[in-house]
Design an enzyme around this catalytic site. Structure first.
Site, PDB file in Angstrom:
ATOM      1  N   HIS A   1       5.119  -5.770  -3.769  1.00 31.07           N
ATOM      2  CA  HIS A   1       3.999  -4.972  -3.055  1.00 31.07           C
ATOM      3  C   HIS A   1       2.626  -5.178  -4.793  1.00 31.07           C
ATOM      4  O   HIS A   1       3.890  -5.283  -6.377  1.00 31.07           O
ATOM      5  CB  HIS A   1       3.403  -3.398  -2.880  1.00 31.07           C
ATOM      6  CG  HIS A   1       2.348  -3.283  -2.689  1.00 31.07           C
ATOM      7  ND1 HIS A   1       1.380  -2.247  -3.696  1.00 31.07           N
ATOM      8  CD2 HIS A   1       1.994  -2.239  -1.750  1.00 31.07           C
ATOM      9  CE1 HIS A   1       0.051  -1.794  -3.442  1.00 31.07           C
ATOM     10  NE2 HIS A   1       0.402  -2.659  -2.262  1.00 31.07           N
TER      11      HIS A   1
ATOM     12  N   GLN B   1       7.912   2.665   1.085  1.00 28.29           N
ATOM     13  CA  GLN B   1       7.918   2.636   1.868  1.00 28.29           C
ATOM     14  C   GLN B   1       9.838   3.347   2.112  1.00 28.29           C
ATOM     15  O   GLN B   1       9.676   3.394   3.404  1.00 28.29           O
ATOM     16  CB  GLN B   1       7.436   0.949   2.357  1.00 28.29           C
ATOM     17  CG  GLN B   1       6.720   1.033   1.727  1.00 28.29           C
ATOM     18  CD  GLN B   1       5.313   1.468   3.117  1.00 28.29           C
ATOM     19  OE1 GLN B   1       5.285   2.366   4.425  1.00 28.29           O
ATOM     20  NE2 GLN B   1       4.156   1.231   2.865  1.00 28.29           N
TER      21      GLN B   1
ATOM     22  N   CYS C   1      -1.940  -5.989  -0.034  1.00 31.77           N
ATOM     23  CA  CYS C   1      -1.498  -6.298  -1.429  1.00 31.77           C
ATOM     24  C   CYS C   1      -0.177  -6.316  -1.462  1.00 31.77           C
ATOM     25  O   CYS C   1       0.931  -6.248  -2.490  1.00 31.77           O
ATOM     26  CB  CYS C   1      -1.330  -4.531  -2.092  1.00 31.77           C
ATOM     27  SG  CYS C   1      -3.315  -3.843  -1.378  1.00 31.77           S
TER      28      CYS C   1
ATOM     29  N   ASP D   1      11.108   0.960  -6.337  1.00 30.65           N
ATOM     30  CA  ASP D   1       9.499   1.000  -5.622  1.00 30.65           C
ATOM     31  C   ASP D   1      10.030   2.025  -4.115  1.00 30.65           C
ATOM     32  O   ASP D   1      10.858   0.934  -2.924  1.00 30.65           O
ATOM     33  CB  ASP D   1       8.785   0.150  -5.352  1.00 30.65           C
ATOM     34  CG  ASP D   1       7.360   0.795  -4.502  1.00 30.65           C
ATOM     35  OD1 ASP D   1       7.432   1.477  -3.693  1.00 30.65           O
ATOM     36  OD2 ASP D   1       6.355  -0.505  -4.432  1.00 30.65           O
TER      37      ASP D   1
ATOM     38  N   LYS E   1       2.390   8.759   1.530  1.00 34.56           N
ATOM     39  CA  LYS E   1       2.913   8.022   2.488  1.00 34.56           C
ATOM     40  C   LYS E   1       3.792   8.894   3.908  1.00 34.56           C
ATOM     41  O   LYS E   1       4.851   8.257   3.730  1.00 34.56           O
ATOM     42  CB  LYS E   1       3.323   6.615   2.460  1.00 34.56           C
ATOM     43  CG  LYS E   1       2.474   6.108   1.587  1.00 34.56           C
ATOM     44  CD  LYS E   1       2.932   4.329   1.308  1.00 34.56           C
ATOM     45  CE  LYS E   1       1.951   3.427   0.628  1.00 34.56           C
ATOM     46  NZ  LYS E   1       0.668   3.619   0.766  1.00 34.56           N
TER      47      LYS E   1
HETATM   48  N1  7TS Z   1       4.491   0.405  -2.511  1.00 30.88           N
HETATM   49  C1  7TS Z   1       4.551  -0.440  -1.552  1.00 30.88           C
HETATM   50  C2  7TS Z   1       5.958  -1.120  -0.863  1.00 30.88           C
HETATM   51  C3  7TS Z   1       3.534   0.014  -0.599  1.00 30.88           C
HETATM   52  O1  7TS Z   1       3.261  -0.382   0.712  1.00 30.88           O
HETATM   53  C4  7TS Z   1       2.471   0.853  -1.606  1.00 30.88           C
HETATM   54  C5  7TS Z   1       0.975   0.697  -0.561  1.00 30.88           C
HETATM   55  C6  7TS Z   1       2.540   1.109  -3.315  1.00 30.88           C
HETATM   56  C7  7TS Z   1       3.516  -0.131  -3.404  1.00 30.88           C
HETATM   57  C8  7TS Z   1       1.550   1.775  -3.209  1.00 30.88           C
HETATM   58  O2  7TS Z   1       1.086   2.750  -2.729  1.00 30.88           O
HETATM   59  P1  7TS Z   1       0.222   4.161  -3.571  1.00 30.88           P
HETATM   60  O3  7TS Z   1       0.016   4.900  -2.827  1.00 30.88           O
HETATM   61  O4  7TS Z   1       0.353   4.178  -5.231  1.00 30.88           O
HETATM   62  O5  7TS Z   1      -1.168   3.084  -3.239  1.00 30.88           O
HETATM   63  N2  7TS Z   1       1.338   0.191   0.628  1.00 30.88           N
HETATM   64  C9  7TS Z   1      -0.516  -0.172   1.509  1.00 30.88           C
HETATM   65  C10 7TS Z   1       0.415  -0.665   1.982  1.00 30.88           C
HETATM   66  O6  7TS Z   1       1.631  -1.298   2.881  1.00 30.88           O
HETATM   67  N3  7TS Z   1      -1.004  -0.871   2.535  1.00 30.88           N
HETATM   68  O7  7TS Z   1      -1.987  -0.309   2.274  1.00 30.88           O
HETATM   69  C11 7TS Z   1      -0.905   0.167   0.924  1.00 30.88           C
END
Ligand code: 7TS
Length: 412
Positions: A129, A209, A370, A206, A232
């Protein structure tokens, strides 16, 4: 006689925990297939946040008032819940952040800034990401370091044959996602960590997910850093976690300066608190941290094994049904996948697909998610992505497939 516990979830009952699912959406029942973007919040979490904010709130780690001590206790209990949830050795190694993005930036700006120099290398996987790419690019630019990439195959699996040659004496850190947000691939992070450690390279996982779908044990993984977001995991937005190996966290300089993170301040010199407060300047997201604790209670009440079994069934069913749609190509066919299904459909733009599905009451995500380097790898601008959670049903997947057929009908 002992009975084997059943692995089925009572989904009909679980759905009653989500007020959002009972509100009509475009005059239809909401079909939420977008949990990879953000999970829906169960009422238990909303109620816990509301109760804290209504009856228990003041600032934490401040003063001797009973109210502040009790708020501090609730806040620290939530930290302990996270510790237990990911099996970290100590709650001192659980640092609150705003989310995965901030956790990774923290590592890049503290560990990274102190360890990475000109000519050094940062190794990332091809399916990261942007939040596990851009913080490292900013650092590499500042330091004159280089980003190297672990490639992937056409199924969306990392090619690890040459991992040892990618791990050079200049590699300062390896960053890898546990589960791809676009492809659903579950990466063999334990093996990657073992091989990186054999070359003396620390690994940041990371887990954004990963943690909603897989039981996570950072001690067993031997991860050096593990980052995830509360929203999430059925928790609130604005709260996330960075787990770190104790020796690394202790050696890292503070990141942001301010209240709460200091032992003493004079005009000449400031000294800092120990872990985890050293990295938590200012008033933290107290209600959100407590809400995340409630989300963990909720998830554990359902049982991660049951959640995984249900989501696995949904993914298998959706994959089979979607694969039978002529003109639909699934992007990401790894052997080990979590509940994410990305696809392209004929030459219809995913934004059109997403809009038409939206009017059918079906929420999916359309775009590059992203992860533009993943799109480039597959030679596509975007995908439509359905992602499944423990409250979804096979009937909702049937509705998705009917929606896709309707899109094709419109574009014929
Ligand atoms: N890493 C992964 C694998 C992600 O899917 C996301 C967010 C992030 C980092 C960032 O997370 P945040 O909570 O700091 O924003 N992924 C997504 C997505 O798949 N669609 O919208 C956000």
């Amino acid at each position: 006689m002992t009975t084997t516990p059943t692995l089925t979830l009572d989904v009909a009952r679980i759905r009653q925990d989500f007020p959002e699912l009972s509100v009509p959406f475009h005059d239809k029942p909401l079909i939420y297939l977008d949990s990879a973007v953000s999970g829906l919040t169960p009422k238990a979490v909303v109620d816990r946040v509301s109760h804290y904010q209504s009856f228990e709130h003041t600032n934490v780690h401040r003063g001797v008032s009973t109210l502040s001590q009790e708020a501090t206790d609730r806040f620290e209990e939530a930290r302990e819940k996270v510790r237990a949830f990911i099996n970290a050795p100590s709650a001192a190694q659980i640092i609150w952040t705003r989310g995965t993005t901030e956790s990774i930036n923290l590592v890049a700006q503290t560990f990274g800034r102190s360890k990475v120099g000109a000519g050094d290398e940062i190794l990332l996987s091809a399916m990261e990401h942007h939040s596990n790419i851009v913080p490292w690019q900013l650092l590499a630019e500042e330091k004159g370091a280089k980003i190297r990439v672990i490639p992937m195959n056409d199924d969306g699996e990392l090619i690890l044959d040459d991992l040892e040659s990618l791990l050079t004496e200049r590699t300062r850190i390896l960053g890898v996602t546990q589960v791809s947000n676009v492809l659903g691939t579950i990466n063999p992070v334990k093996e990657i960590i073992r091989r990186a450690h054999a070359k003396g390279v620390p690994v940041l996982v990371d887990g954004a997910q990963g943690v909603p779908h897989l039981p996570v044990d950072v001690t067993d993984l031997d991860a050096d850093f593990y980052a995830f977001s509360g929203h999430k995991l059925s928790g609130p937005t604005g709260i996330g976690v960075l787990y770190g190996r104790r020796e690394l966290l202790e050696a890292m300089p503070p990141w942001q300066g301010g209240g709460s993170m200091i032992l003493s301040v004079t005009w000449e010199k400031t000294t800092f608190c120990g872990l985890p407060t050293k990295f938590e300047a200012g008033t933290p997201a107290i209600a959100q941290a407590i809400g995340l604790g409630a989300a963990i209670d909720y998830i554990q009440g359902l049982g991660l094994a049951r959640i995984a079994a249900h989501e696995h069934d949904l993914l298998a069913y959706a994959t089979e049904r979607c694969a039978s749609v002529p003109g639909l190509r699934i992007i990401g066919q790894a052997k080990h996948k979590a509940s994410v299904l990305s696809f392209v459909l004929d030459d219809i733009h995913p934004h059109d697909i997403g809009s038409i599905l939206d009017h059918e009451g079906i929420v999916v995500r359309a775009g590059h998610h992203c992860a533009q380097p993943v799109m480039a790898r597959f030679g596509i601008p975007a995908t439509t992505r359905a992602s499944f959670a423990y409250f979804n049903t096979r009937e909702e997947i049937d509705a998705l497939v009917s929606g896709i057929l309707k899109v094709q009908e419109i574009f014929k």
